[in-house]
Structures are given as C-alpha cells and as structure tokens.
Design an enzyme around this catalytic site. Structure first.
Site, PDB file in Angstrom:
ATOM      1  N   SER A 174      27.127  37.113  30.189  1.00 24.51           N
ATOM      2  CA  SER A 174      28.378  36.919  29.445  1.00 24.51           C
ATOM      3  C   SER A 174      29.396  37.957  29.912  1.00 24.51           C
ATOM      4  CB  SER A 174      28.133  36.983  27.933  1.00 24.51           C
ATOM      5  OG  SER A 174      27.728  38.268  27.512  1.00 24.51           O
ATOM      6  N   ARG A 175      29.399  39.112  29.285  1.00 23.32           N
ATOM      7  CA  ARG A 175      30.247  40.226  29.706  1.00 23.32           C
ATOM      8  C   ARG A 175      29.441  41.501  29.481  1.00 23.32           C
ATOM      9  NH1 ARG A 175      32.975  36.894  31.662  1.00 23.32           N
ATOM     10  NH2 ARG A 175      35.211  36.513  31.435  1.00 23.32           N
TER      11      ARG A 175
ATOM     12  N   GLU B 161      32.909  47.237  35.979  1.00 20.97           N
ATOM     13  CA  GLU B 161      32.786  46.421  37.196  1.00 20.97           C
ATOM     14  C   GLU B 161      33.928  46.748  38.145  1.00 20.97           C
ATOM     15  OE1 GLU B 161      32.458  42.332  35.958  1.00 20.97           O
ATOM     16  OE2 GLU B 161      30.566  42.703  34.924  1.00 20.97           O
TER      17      GLU B 161
ATOM     18  N   HIS C 132      28.656  39.794  39.179  1.00 18.03           N
ATOM     19  CA  HIS C 132      29.455  38.921  38.310  1.00 18.03           C
ATOM     20  C   HIS C 132      29.888  37.647  39.058  1.00 18.03           C
ATOM     21  CE1 HIS C 132      32.427  38.818  34.685  1.00 18.03           C
ATOM     22  NE2 HIS C 132      32.063  37.603  35.047  1.00 18.03           N
ATOM     23  N   ILE C 133      28.883  36.838  39.383  1.00 15.73           N
ATOM     24  CA  ILE C 133      29.174  35.636  40.181  1.00 15.73           C
ATOM     25  C   ILE C 133      28.628  34.374  39.517  1.00 15.73           C
ATOM     26  CG2 ILE C 133      29.469  36.673  42.471  1.00 15.73           C
ATOM     27  CD1 ILE C 133      26.169  35.237  41.412  1.00 15.73           C
ATOM     28  N   GLY C 134      28.529  34.390  38.192  1.00 15.47           N
ATOM     29  CA  GLY C 134      27.939  33.241  37.484  1.00 15.47           C
ATOM     30  C   GLY C 134      28.500  31.897  37.921  1.00 15.47           C
TER      31      GLY C 134
END
Ligand code: GLV
Length: 330
Positions: A240-241, A270, A289-291
């Site tokens: 999520s975050r 990040e 962070h590449i969802g």
C-alpha cells in the site's frame, strides 16, 4: 476558444500525449524522472491542469498555480493530495482506480511466494556459487513455508484486496480472513472470506497483507503491538504505502523473530535509504514501489489520467474524481 494549459510532470506515452494535445495546450517535463519541486512550481503560473504522479499537491503548490482547476494523478493512491486545501480552492482531484488491480495483485502474490519460498534469497545463493557439493549444507537449509492452503489475512479489502483474494483462494486454495472498515458481503460469498477484527486477522494469519490506502487515519496503522500479535511463522506483506506501517517496529519484529519474514513494495522513505536495516535481511524481499509497473497497466493508467483531466477541464464529468472531492463536480 483557446485550449487550457496543462503541465505534465513526467514523460507519458506519445499516444496519450497526442490525445491530450487535441484538447489542451500541453507542456511536458522531458528530463529523467520528474522535475525538482522548484522546477515544478515555476511551471505553474498559467496552468489550469496538472498531470502528475506524486509530490504534494498542497497549499504551496496551489499558491503557485492561481489558475489551476484540476489535478489528475497517474496513481490509485492520492495521499499526496491536500484534500482540504484543494476543496477550499475548488481544485478537482482525480486518480486511476480499476486498471491496476490485477497487476498489483500479481505482485502481492509474488511477494508472498518469494518471501515464503525464499526465492530471492536462494537465487542469490545459487548465483554467488554457493550451491556446491561439500558445502556442509543440509536439505533443511532450503526449507520454506507453504503458501497453498495457508491462512491469508487481508487488511483493506478494496478492489485490489479482492483481486488478491481471487488468486489466493482460487489459485492456491488459501483460507481467507479480512478486516475492512465495512463488510464486503460479495467477497465473503465469492471467496469464503471471513470478516474479523484486526486483532484476529493478525493473530491467526500465516500471511498478513496490508492494502489499506494511506490517509491521516491510517498513518502508522500497523505498529509494535500489532506485530507482537502475529505468529512467529507469519509473513507481512505491504503493497500500500510505507507510511501505513511503523517501519521501526517492523524492523524490530523481524530482528527479534516476532515474525518470520516480509515482502515489501513500499517504504517509509522512498527511494529507500541505503542504510535501512531491511535491506540487509535475507528474509525480507524488497521492491522499488512497482506494484503497477507493467507497460500495459502504466499505459492504461496514463490514458485514464489524461481522460480524467480532459473531462475536468472541458466541462465533462471526470470518471474518477477522488471521493472526498466529489462535491466539487456535482
Ligand atoms: O502506488 C501506486 C499507486 O497509487 O498507483
């Protein structure tokens, strides 16, 4: 009538730019990544629309953009929007739900499999030439944990949570617990998902997946006491975050063996800082962070964001105004 001016903070596919150019007078950042904060603020004097991927849309930005009417984010999350400030100025904010659900869900399953079966750890082991006879290793040294038929707990059963549930239940025969602000009867019916309190999800799950959006209410939502409730054999997955978790507490839980491992696509800061202890833990799988990062999904997100912006600036009803700012378009 002249076209509304827009600024685009990152390079977007030419097809999406061509679409935007039919309706807007476009200026696009053409450097690597995105412009510096000051570089962005300097562009905003006469723009009416902003197409962005992140970076705070706050009072400072609004003060530099007196003509701004709409901000369209190429993301599903919109924690970078200062909703109060935007509402007060009447600036519409839009995002890109739906088109990324399956892509993010694929990555979450990947994080579960990689951490539980130690895929990245053992990949490094093999590539570093450690898999050889006489190395004194036993079969048990490679053991992982089963994903199939394990208990999955999803915190935040939105659209992406459901896409994860579908894979977990239909593909891996997993048992499903979930916690969400409101019950999701369809998920219960379709996936046999059991609605529980947060504590039960944490105590009973073999995999805890956090998918809750970041808002002031969910900042540091999972803390020390929550990791203490988890099984020592459990894995914690966050796509999520980073700020939804107290990262120091997560690090401690991993260091002290309170939980067995983690799969993380997101971090408190990040890009993640090189001295972050998580980067030195073999039982933690990390991603930058590449969802949603596949070519097709990122294209679809950019196009949807462009359609949102055009609609907002040309008097149409943007398909995906964030719910907190809906009243601005009603
Ligand atoms: O994190 C990615 C997104 O919000 O789309």
């Amino acid at each position: 009538m002249s076209k509304p001016k827009i600024y685009i903070t990152k390079r977007i596919p030419s097809e999406v730019l061509q679409y935007l150019e039919q309706y807007c007078d476009c200026r696009m950042w053409d450097g690597q990544g995105t412009p510096s904060r000051q570089g962005l603020l300097d562009e905003l004097g006469s723009v009416e629309g902003l197409l962005t991927t992140g970076g705070p849309v706050n009072q400072e930005l609004l003060d530099h953009a007196p003509k701004l009417r709409a901000v369209s984010s190429i993301s599903v999350g919109y924690n970078h929007f200062d909703l109060e400030a935007m509402r007060a100025r009447g600036v519409v904010g839009t995002h890109t739900p739906y088109v990324l659900d399956d892509t993010v869900a694929d990555l979450v399953l990947g994080l579960m499999l990689s951490s539980a079966r130690r895929i990245t750890e053992l990949d490094a082991f093999v590539k570093e030439g450690n898999w050889r006879k006489g190395a004194g290793l036993s079969e048990e040294d490679f053991f992982g944990m089963d994903v199939h038929h394990a208990k999955l707990g999803i915190i935040g059963m939105g659209r992406i949570g459901e896409a994860i549930a579908r894979r977990a239940v239909h593909g891996f025969g997993m048992e499903l617990l979930y916690y969400n602000r409101s019950r999701r009867p369809e998920a219960e019916e379709k996936y046999g998902a059991q609605y529980c309190g947060l504590e039960t999800v944490l105590r009973e799950s073999d995999f805890v997946v956090l998918m809750t959006p970041l808002s002031p209410k969910t900042e540091r939502y999972i803390r020390k006491e929550h990791f203490a409730m988890m099984k020592p054999t459990a894995f914690f997955i966050n796509a999520s975050r980073g700020q939804t978790v107290d990262e120091a507490a997560l690090i401690e839980a991993l260091q002290t063996g309170q939980i067995r491992g983690a799969g993380l696509d997101v971090f408190e800061v990040e890009p993640v800082q090189p001295d972050n202890p998580l980067l030195r833990m073999p039982n933690v799988v990390t991603m930058p962070h590449i969802g949603s990062a596949t070519a097709k999904t990122r294209f679809d997100m950019a196009m949807l964001a462009a359609q949102n912006l055009v609609a907002a600036l040309t008097g149409g009803r943007p398909p995906h105004v964030v719910k907190e700012l809906q009243s601005l378009v009603e």
